[in-house]
Write a protein that holds these residues in place. Structure first.
Motif, PDB file in Angstrom:
ATOM      1  N   ILE A 230      -5.074  -3.037   8.558  1.00  0.00           N
ATOM      2  CA  ILE A 230      -4.036  -2.125   8.119  1.00  0.00           C
ATOM      3  C   ILE A 230      -4.313  -0.588   8.535  1.00  0.00           C
ATOM      4  N   ARG A 231      -3.561   0.038   9.498  1.00  0.00           N
ATOM      5  CA  ARG A 231      -4.138   1.249  10.024  1.00  0.00           C
ATOM      6  C   ARG A 231      -4.051   2.263   8.805  1.00  0.00           C
ATOM      7  N   GLU A 232      -5.072   3.184   8.708  1.00  0.00           N
ATOM      8  CA  GLU A 232      -5.050   4.048   7.570  1.00  0.00           C
ATOM      9  C   GLU A 232      -4.135   5.310   8.020  1.00  0.00           C
ATOM     10  N   ARG A 233      -3.284   5.804   7.148  1.00  0.00           N
ATOM     11  CA  ARG A 233      -2.468   6.939   7.557  1.00  0.00           C
ATOM     12  C   ARG A 233      -2.680   8.075   6.380  1.00  0.00           C
ATOM     13  N   GLU A 234      -2.305   9.199   6.809  1.00  0.00           N
ATOM     14  CA  GLU A 234      -2.135  10.462   5.779  1.00  0.00           C
ATOM     15  C   GLU A 234      -1.198  10.217   4.574  1.00  0.00           C
ATOM     16  N   ASN A 235      -1.529  10.437   3.441  1.00  0.00           N
ATOM     17  CA  ASN A 235      -0.574  10.438   2.459  1.00  0.00           C
ATOM     18  C   ASN A 235       0.285   9.125   2.235  1.00  0.00           C
ATOM     19  N   GLU A 236      -0.565   8.102   2.451  1.00  0.00           N
ATOM     20  CA  GLU A 236       0.010   6.778   2.604  1.00  0.00           C
ATOM     21  C   GLU A 236       0.364   6.325   0.949  1.00  0.00           C
ATOM     22  N   ASP A 237       1.675   5.473   0.910  1.00  0.00           N
ATOM     23  CA  ASP A 237       1.607   5.043  -0.717  1.00  0.00           C
ATOM     24  C   ASP A 237       1.208   3.380  -0.152  1.00  0.00           C
ATOM     25  N   LEU A 238       0.050   3.069  -0.740  1.00  0.00           N
ATOM     26  CA  LEU A 238      -0.534   1.763  -0.330  1.00  0.00           C
ATOM     27  C   LEU A 238       0.226   0.728  -1.518  1.00  0.00           C
ATOM     28  N   ARG A 239       0.758   1.048  -2.544  1.00  0.00           N
ATOM     29  CA  ARG A 239       1.817   0.083  -3.098  1.00  0.00           C
ATOM     30  C   ARG A 239       2.889  -0.411  -2.222  1.00  0.00           C
ATOM     31  N   LYS A 240       3.545   0.491  -1.537  1.00  0.00           N
ATOM     32  CA  LYS A 240       4.522   0.190  -0.765  1.00  0.00           C
ATOM     33  C   LYS A 240       4.183  -0.357   0.598  1.00  0.00           C
ATOM     34  N   THR A 241       2.803  -0.290   0.956  1.00  0.00           N
ATOM     35  CA  THR A 241       2.241  -0.764   2.090  1.00  0.00           C
ATOM     36  C   THR A 241       1.914  -2.449   1.863  1.00  0.00           C
ATOM     37  N   VAL A 242       1.559  -2.674   0.589  1.00  0.00           N
ATOM     38  CA  VAL A 242       1.141  -3.889   0.126  1.00  0.00           C
ATOM     39  C   VAL A 242       2.627  -4.786   0.137  1.00  0.00           C
ATOM     40  N   VAL A 243       3.508  -4.060  -0.420  1.00  0.00           N
ATOM     41  CA  VAL A 243       4.998  -4.631  -0.764  1.00  0.00           C
ATOM     42  C   VAL A 243       5.472  -4.808   0.572  1.00  0.00           C
ATOM     43  N   ASP A 244       5.558  -4.027   1.598  1.00  0.00           N
ATOM     44  CA  ASP A 244       6.132  -4.371   3.017  1.00  0.00           C
ATOM     45  C   ASP A 244       5.504  -5.368   3.601  1.00  0.00           C
ATOM     46  N   LEU A 245       4.168  -5.489   3.619  1.00  0.00           N
ATOM     47  CA  LEU A 245       3.366  -6.611   4.142  1.00  0.00           C
ATOM     48  C   LEU A 245       3.903  -7.940   3.610  1.00  0.00           C
TER      49      LEU A 245
ATOM     50  N   LYS B  31       6.990  -8.461   2.449  1.00  0.00           N
ATOM     51  CA  LYS B  31       8.255  -9.191   2.802  1.00  0.00           C
ATOM     52  C   LYS B  31       8.446  -9.167   4.273  1.00  0.00           C
ATOM     53  N   ASP B  32       7.452  -8.261   5.028  1.00  0.00           N
ATOM     54  CA  ASP B  32       7.705  -8.206   6.604  1.00  0.00           C
ATOM     55  C   ASP B  32       6.897  -9.432   7.339  1.00  0.00           C
ATOM     56  N   LYS B  33       6.045  -9.703   6.796  1.00  0.00           N
ATOM     57  CA  LYS B  33       5.069 -10.686   7.354  1.00  0.00           C
ATOM     58  C   LYS B  33       4.830 -12.123   6.543  1.00  0.00           C
ATOM     59  N   LEU B  34       4.722 -11.773   5.466  1.00  0.00           N
ATOM     60  CA  LEU B  34       4.589 -13.151   4.421  1.00  0.00           C
ATOM     61  C   LEU B  34       5.814 -13.749   4.013  1.00  0.00           C
ATOM     62  N   GLU B  35       6.767 -13.118   4.162  1.00  0.00           N
ATOM     63  CA  GLU B  35       8.332 -13.836   3.812  1.00  0.00           C
ATOM     64  C   GLU B  35       8.251 -14.096   2.322  1.00  0.00           C
ATOM     65  N   LEU B  36       7.722 -13.034   1.557  1.00  0.00           N
ATOM     66  CA  LEU B  36       7.601 -13.077   0.095  1.00  0.00           C
ATOM     67  C   LEU B  36       8.687 -12.045  -0.427  1.00  0.00           C
ATOM     68  N   GLU B  37       9.919 -12.386  -0.583  1.00  0.00           N
ATOM     69  CA  GLU B  37      10.949 -11.204  -0.850  1.00  0.00           C
ATOM     70  C   GLU B  37      11.045 -11.006  -2.250  1.00  0.00           C
TER      71      GLU B  37
ATOM     72  N   ARG C 134      -1.773 -17.504   6.056  1.00  0.00           N
ATOM     73  CA  ARG C 134      -1.825 -18.065   7.465  1.00  0.00           C
ATOM     74  C   ARG C 134      -0.886 -17.411   8.251  1.00  0.00           C
ATOM     75  N   LYS C 135       0.318 -17.054   7.777  1.00  0.00           N
ATOM     76  CA  LYS C 135       1.256 -16.544   8.742  1.00  0.00           C
ATOM     77  C   LYS C 135       0.910 -15.243   9.344  1.00  0.00           C
ATOM     78  N   LEU C 136      -0.166 -14.591   9.085  1.00  0.00           N
ATOM     79  CA  LEU C 136      -0.765 -13.448   9.717  1.00  0.00           C
ATOM     80  C   LEU C 136      -1.764 -13.849  11.127  1.00  0.00           C
ATOM     81  N   LYS C 137      -1.793 -15.066  11.365  1.00  0.00           N
ATOM     82  CA  LYS C 137      -2.680 -15.659  12.095  1.00  0.00           C
ATOM     83  C   LYS C 137      -2.226 -14.953  13.651  1.00  0.00           C
ATOM     84  N   GLY C 138      -2.926 -14.387  14.299  1.00  0.00           N
ATOM     85  CA  GLY C 138      -2.720 -13.811  15.668  1.00  0.00           C
ATOM     86  C   GLY C 138      -2.365 -12.304  15.515  1.00  0.00           C
ATOM     87  N   THR C 139      -2.472 -11.954  14.123  1.00  0.00           N
ATOM     88  CA  THR C 139      -2.263 -10.342  13.964  1.00  0.00           C
ATOM     89  C   THR C 139      -3.800  -9.739  13.432  1.00  0.00           C
TER      90      THR C 139
END
Length: 275
Positions: A138-153, A155-161, A208-213
């Protein structure tokens, strides 16, 4: 022969004869010395008489026997002294060998205790990481909110709503930010600690849903377990290796052409031949 030899030599004169000659002749007559030949004949004659003498032979034999006996006694004493020294050295060597064996046993016992302590320490360290995950790619960004980054992963990639920020205890980047040369930045991994082990496991089950990414999710293994997992993967008698809840497993080849799952706890558990 001695007598005949002596006859050819000048006969010694008596004191009276010398005195009479001195009274009739004003100048004394010098004795002629024996010739070398006469001396040799005299010596040979004496030697022959001695060697033919039984008494001389007896005396000579007795002297030789005594000399040999003294030498044998001396040598025997030396041998006894060296045998005693060798016996003492053998006893000392046996004692040292016994001490060495005792020290070796103590060392092996201590080594076993140290290994048990290391294994126990590793188990406790791994247990303390049971709610952790490492996320790579996961690309590192300035002033990133890593909790939100992990939650977004989730919801968006793992289908864990159901995952939310409250399920995450903390999240931060790990490792050096810059390369050893200091010219470029690294894409550091994210270390996440979840409050709920079930949520953490849901990331593992759906990774495993991250395969290819470029994103990869791994367990947070101790350094020892990381090395053990890599060794298991590199082993030529294993087909695959992975970790579950911090425990390392390998799919080991068998002699029949199949494979079997084996738990790997230490390096010596790795196969050196097909099972």
């Amino acid at each position: 022969m001695v007598n005949s030899s002596l006859s050819v030599m000048a006969k010694p004169r008596t004191r009276s004869q010398v005195h009479e000659e001195a009274s009739t002749d004003s100048e004394p007559t010098a004795l002629e010395p024996p010739s070398p030949r006469d001396m040799k004949e005299l010596v040979d004659s004496i030697v022959q008489e001695l060697t033919e003498s039984e008494k001389f032979k007896s005396i000579l034999s007795s002297c030789i026997d005594k000399a040999i006996s003294r030498k044998i006694t001396q040598l025997t004493q030396e041998v006894v002294k060296h045998e005693s020294r060798l016996f003492d050295l053998a006893k000392e060597m046996d004692s040292k060998t016994s001490q060495l064996l005792s020290l070796n046993d103590a060392f092996l016992h201590l080594q076993l205790e140290v290994n048990q302590y290391k294994n126990r320490t590793n188990e406790l360290d791994q247990f303390s990481r049971r709610d952790n995950l490492r996320i790579f790619g996961i690309r590192e960004r300035e002033n990133e909110d890593l909790r939100k980054t992990v939650v977004d992963l989730a919801k968006d990639k793992l289908e864990l709503e159901h995952v939310s920020a409250v399920d995450i205890d903390w999240a931060h980047r790990v490792g050096p930010k810059y390369s050893p040369s200091g010219t470029t930045t690294r894409q550091r991994s994210i270390l996440v600690k979840f409050k709920n082990h079930t949520v953490r496991d849901s990331y593992i089950k759906n990774r495993r849903k991250l395969k290819g990414t470029p994103t990869v999710i791994k367990e947070d293994l101790t350094r020892f377990n990381q090395q053990l997992l890599q060794q298991a993967r590199d082993n030529k008698f294993t087909e695959n290796a992975w970790s579950i809840d911090g425990k390392v497993f390998a799919l080991v080849k068998t002699t029949g052409g199949g494979s079997v799952v084996k738990r790997i706890t230490v390096t010596r558990d790795l196969p050196d031949l097909p099972l």
